[in-house]
Design a protein around this motif. Structure first.
Motif, PDB file in Angstrom:
ATOM      1  N   THR A 233     -66.527 -11.544  -9.987  1.00  0.00           N
ATOM      2  CA  THR A 233     -65.740 -12.759  -9.747  1.00  0.00           C
ATOM      3  C   THR A 233     -66.091 -13.291  -8.363  1.00  0.00           C
ATOM      4  OG1 THR A 233     -63.980 -11.850 -11.147  1.00  0.00           O
ATOM      5  CG2 THR A 233     -63.434 -13.764  -9.781  1.00  0.00           C
ATOM      6  N   PHE A 234     -67.021 -14.212  -8.338  1.00  0.00           N
ATOM      7  CA  PHE A 234     -67.618 -14.719  -7.100  1.00  0.00           C
ATOM      8  C   PHE A 234     -66.560 -15.213  -6.115  1.00  0.00           C
ATOM      9  CE2 PHE A 234     -70.985 -16.406  -4.569  1.00  0.00           C
ATOM     10  CZ  PHE A 234     -70.640 -17.688  -4.166  1.00  0.00           C
ATOM     11  N   ARG A 235     -65.561 -15.940  -6.615  1.00  0.00           N
ATOM     12  CA  ARG A 235     -64.591 -16.587  -5.727  1.00  0.00           C
ATOM     13  C   ARG A 235     -63.704 -15.577  -4.998  1.00  0.00           C
ATOM     14  NH1 ARG A 235     -62.774 -17.372 -10.926  1.00  0.00           N
ATOM     15  NH2 ARG A 235     -60.708 -16.501 -11.408  1.00  0.00           N
ATOM     16  N   ASN A 236     -63.750 -14.317  -5.414  1.00  0.00           N
ATOM     17  CA  ASN A 236     -62.903 -13.295  -4.807  1.00  0.00           C
ATOM     18  C   ASN A 236     -63.562 -12.551  -3.645  1.00  0.00           C
ATOM     19  OD1 ASN A 236     -60.941 -13.908  -6.662  1.00  0.00           O
ATOM     20  ND2 ASN A 236     -61.197 -12.049  -7.888  1.00  0.00           N
TER      21      ASN A 236
ATOM     22  N   THR B 139     -63.847 -16.398   1.209  1.00  0.00           N
ATOM     23  CA  THR B 139     -63.776 -16.729  -0.210  1.00  0.00           C
ATOM     24  C   THR B 139     -63.615 -18.226  -0.475  1.00  0.00           C
ATOM     25  OG1 THR B 139     -61.404 -16.288  -0.183  1.00  0.00           O
ATOM     26  CG2 THR B 139     -62.837 -14.472  -0.856  1.00  0.00           C
ATOM     27  N   GLY B 140     -62.851 -18.898   0.365  1.00  0.00           N
ATOM     28  CA  GLY B 140     -62.600 -20.312   0.171  1.00  0.00           C
ATOM     29  C   GLY B 140     -63.540 -21.230   0.914  1.00  0.00           C
TER      30      GLY B 140
ATOM     31  N   ARG C 269     -70.618 -22.561   0.067  1.00  0.00           N
ATOM     32  CA  ARG C 269     -70.530 -21.973  -1.271  1.00  0.00           C
ATOM     33  C   ARG C 269     -69.893 -22.964  -2.218  1.00  0.00           C
ATOM     34  NH1 ARG C 269     -67.247 -16.691  -0.566  1.00  0.00           N
ATOM     35  NH2 ARG C 269     -67.382 -16.604  -2.862  1.00  0.00           N
ATOM     36  N   ASP C 270     -70.227 -22.814  -3.495  1.00  0.00           N
ATOM     37  CA  ASP C 270     -69.616 -23.606  -4.556  1.00  0.00           C
ATOM     38  C   ASP C 270     -69.060 -22.602  -5.566  1.00  0.00           C
ATOM     39  OD1 ASP C 270     -68.965 -25.124  -6.784  1.00  0.00           O
ATOM     40  OD2 ASP C 270     -70.626 -26.519  -6.471  1.00  0.00           O
TER      41      ASP C 270
ATOM     42  N   LEU D 209     -74.052 -19.503  -3.649  1.00  0.00           N
ATOM     43  CA  LEU D 209     -74.006 -19.467  -2.193  1.00  0.00           C
ATOM     44  C   LEU D 209     -75.222 -20.212  -1.663  1.00  0.00           C
ATOM     45  CD1 LEU D 209     -72.672 -18.059   0.381  1.00  0.00           C
ATOM     46  CD2 LEU D 209     -74.420 -16.290   0.039  1.00  0.00           C
ATOM     47  N   TYR D 210     -75.044 -20.902  -0.537  1.00  0.00           N
ATOM     48  CA  TYR D 210     -76.135 -21.682   0.042  1.00  0.00           C
ATOM     49  C   TYR D 210     -76.326 -21.328   1.522  1.00  0.00           C
ATOM     50  CZ  TYR D 210     -75.190 -24.619  -4.029  1.00  0.00           C
ATOM     51  OH  TYR D 210     -74.992 -25.075  -5.306  1.00  0.00           O
TER      52      TYR D 210
END
Length: 115
Positions: free
Chosen positions: A27-30, A52-53, A71-72, A78-79
Motif C-alpha cells: 500500500t504505497f500511500r502508507n 506519506t502525504g 509522489r502521486d 514516486l518521482y
C-alpha cells in the motif's frame, strides 16, 4: 514488493532529468519513500525522502535547491526531478520503501552527467 525506476540517462552538466519509480505489491500511500544513489566505487548515499502525504520532504545538503522529490499516491509512483546536474551526481539512483529503515529497493536507473 516491486519498485521499478526509470528516467535515467546521459546528460550534459546543467541538464535535467525526471526519475520515476513505479511501486506495486504494497500500500504505497502508507509508506514514506526515499531515493538513494550509488556512485561508481562508492557506497550508497541517501538523497531524499518524502512522507506519506507529500507534505514533508528532506534532502541531502548537496542536492538542496536542485532536486525535488514528489509522489502521486493515486498512481503509486514516486518521482525525483533533478536539475542543474553536476558530474558528481553521476550514480545509479534507487527508490526505496521507507525513510529511516529502507525496507525494499528497486533495481536502479543510471544517471550519467558528462560533457
Amino acid at each position: 514488493v516491486q519498485l521499478v525506476e526509470s528516467g535515467g540517462g546521459m546528460v550534459q552538466p546543467g541538464g535535467s532529468l525526471r526519475l520515476s519509480c513505479a511501486a506495486s505489491g504494497f500500500t504505497f500511500r502508507n509508506y514514506d519513500m526515499s531515493w538513494v544513489r550509488q556512485a561508481p566505487g562508492k557506497g550508497p548515499e541517501w538523497v531524499s525522502a518524502i512522507d506519506t502525504g507529500g507534505g514533508r520532504t528532506d534532502y541531502l545538503d548537496s542536492v538542496k535547491g536542485r532536486f525535488i522529490i514528489s509522489r502521486d499516491n493515486a498512481k503509486n509512483t514516486l518521482y525525483l526531478q533533478i536539475n542543474s546536474l553536476k558530474p558528481e551526481d553521476t550514480a545509479l539512483y534507487y527508490c526505496a520503501r521507507g525513510r529511516t529503515i529502507l525496507l525494499d529497493w528497486g533495481q536502479g536507473t543510471q544517471v550519467t552527467v558528462s560533457s
